[in-house]
Write an enzyme that holds these catalytic residues in place. Structure first.
Site, PDB file in Angstrom:
ATOM      1  N   GLY A 299       0.833  -1.268   0.056  1.00  0.00           N
ATOM      2  CA  GLY A 299       0.123  -0.048  -0.029  1.00  0.00           C
ATOM      3  C   GLY A 299       0.899   1.495  -0.094  1.00  0.00           C
ATOM      4  CG  ASP A 315       8.546  -8.029   1.744  1.00  0.00           C
ATOM      5  OD1 ASP A 315       8.115  -7.248   2.459  1.00  0.00           O
ATOM      6  OD2 ASP A 315       8.395  -9.207   1.919  1.00  0.00           O
ATOM      7  CG  ASP A 357       4.884  -0.520   7.741  1.00  0.00           C
ATOM      8  OD1 ASP A 357       5.071  -0.945   8.934  1.00  0.00           O
ATOM      9  OD2 ASP A 357       4.002  -0.612   7.184  1.00  0.00           O
ATOM     10  CB  CYS A 410       0.643  -1.742  12.102  1.00  0.00           C
ATOM     11  SG  CYS A 410       1.262  -3.514  12.093  1.00  0.00           S
TER      12      CYS A 410
END
Length: 479
Positions: A299, A315, A357, A410
């Protein structure tokens, strides 16, 4: 990468259960599985639900993985598959309350070896207390399920306990309000310490709701048009839309994401509003070299590419990065994708901006992934924080003098947020914190911490459906 975005930014697997009220008294009466003449689908759907709980609690497997790996799930009718997801997610979402009710009905605790029996009781209680399943159907199918799984000796116990709950489910709910009862003790205590009892209770209450679906528009100027097409509303963050779980008339909005207007055209992707903010904190990135570390599910990569950045996305997972590629192609966006461990990558440096992130406990996403509350353990945190420190050091080394770093997770745990930033600033004298401003978070001043970082809680915007729990800090490199 933390799983705050759906597994696929354009094709998530939203929960199918009906909206659950804060008092946890309502549930979908239409979610019951279809039944053949012999009632076998009733049992098979519940049997698969039991398999999924067993995968989570015995094998410590995340629900999304357990769903993807179950060979029998695709053999069910669509309505029955929806029921399986509704039953399992509802059980996980309310498991603290369910276990409290079971504890009131059992004269002595079940032996440790009886995990299968405990999970059968949990599924039965979830149907009676939250899914408005006819009590006789919930009880009978759970007793039958116990027999088919070789737990005949517990049939009488299962029958007695579930019938007792069915006599007055509201009384059991009243005895287990959202809060300490509804969460693992370590998680509740950590949130009370970090946020206080009142906010911790609000967070726990927010987890009783099925979250809405948020969209990030590829062209923010078209947001109003797509809001009309998607039966969504504009959110405070420019270009962000929110589609509720149900229409104003209370009807479920069951339509698949792939069938919604604008999907095929690549007009939007699915991404929680809170998850959209970290990439926006980089400001105007048009023409800049930006690296997205731990990029999947993609995203934020899409956000950066849509904003005109020259994006490199890393990744470790080849399959997850392949899905990022598929979505970028659907969205008509481009990024350089590379399978690599970000901490060990040596493919370049002097980037204008770095977005990290970091892998985390994901406790901010429990409203979307209720299994997280029961899979995570405080013993996980030292390993995670060690990884976060290594990735922060790497991110700083990739940044050019004068460049900007966004670190985000998160997670609701301070150990994975502000404490990591304080430690990084102590290690790197050339880095300084750059405060987030109210206008950068949609004018929502409550999303800015006293230190000037972004911090959202699931209880924020509660009347509009809440937010994922997120933390982000912006750091500048000297020079």
């Amino acid at each position: 990468m933390s799983p705050q975005d759906p597994p696929n930014p354009g094709n998530p697997a939203p929960e199918k259960s009906a909206p659950e009220r804060a008092d946890a008294a309502a549930g979908p009466t239409s979610a019951a599985p279809s039944s053949g003449g012999d009632g076998s689908p009733l049992v098979s759907a519940r049997s698969i639900s039991l398999d999924l709980l067993d995968a989570i609690f015995r094998r410590r497997k995340p629900l999304d993985e357990a769903l993807a790996e179950h060979a029998e799930l695709d053999k069910l009718a669509p309505r029955d598959r929806q029921f399986v997801r509704a039953l399992v997610t509802t059980t996980l979402r309310h498991m603290g309350q369910i276990d409290h009710a079971l504890g009131q009905c059992l004269e002595k605790p079940l032996p440790a070896r009886a995990l299968l029996v405990r999970n059968i009781l949990r599924l039965g209680a979830a149907q009676i207390m939250f899914l408005a399943t006819a009590p006789h159907a919930a009880v009978d199918t759970m007793v039958t399920l116990a027999a088919t799984r070789g737990e005949t000796a517990f049939k009488g116990l299962i029958n007695a306990v579930l019938r007792r709950i069915a006599r007055d489910p509201q009384a059991f709910l009243a005895a287990a309000p959202a809060g300490a009862v509804s969460l693992p003790d370590w998680l509740w205590q950590s949130w009370v310490k970090a946020y206080g009892v009142a906010k911790a209770t609000q967070i726990a209450t927010a987890h009783l709701y099925e979250p809405p679906l948020d969209f990030c528009c590829r062209r923010p100027a078209e947001a109003e048009y797509w809001a009309g097409q998607l039966h969504a509303r504009l959110m405070p963050l420019a270009g962000t839309l929110r589609r509720p779980v149900a229409s104003e008339g209370g009807d479920r909005l069951h339509q698949r994401v792939e069938d919604l207007p604008g999907y095929a055209e690549g007009a939007w992707w699915v991404q929680d509003m809170a998850a959209q903010i970290p990439a926006r904190l980089l400001g105007n990135v048009a023409g800049q070299r930006v690296i997205d570390l731990c990029a999947a599910p993609g995203g934020k990569t899409a956000q950066l590419a849509a904003a005109g950045a020259q994006v490199t996305a890393l990744d470790r997972s080849r399959p997850r990065l392949a899905r990022v590629k598929e979505n970028l192609e659907r969205l008509k966006l481009h990024a350089e994708l590379e399978v690599a461990d970000a901490a060990l990558w040596h493919g370049g440096r002097d980037f204008d901006a770095v977005l990290l992130d970091a892998p985390c406990s994901a406790t901010g996403t429990i409203r979307r992934h209720p299994d997280v509350a029961w899979l995570k353990d405080p013993r996980d945190l030292p390993k995670l924080t060690g990884t976060q420190d290594r990735l922060l050091d790497k991110a700083i080394s990739l940044l050019r003098p004068g460049g900007t770093l966004i670190y985000c997770t998160c997670s609701l745990q301070p150990e994975e947020g502000p404490l990591r930033i304080e430690a990084a600033l102590a290690r790197h004298a050339g880095m300084k914190r750059d405060r987030v401003h109210t206008e950068e978070v949609g004018g929502l001043f409550e999303l800015i911490s006293p230190a000037g970082d972004f911090r959202s809680l699931p209880s924020h915007l509660a009347a509009e459906g809440g937010l994922d729990g997120f933390y982000a800090a912006r750091l500048l490199k000297a020079g």
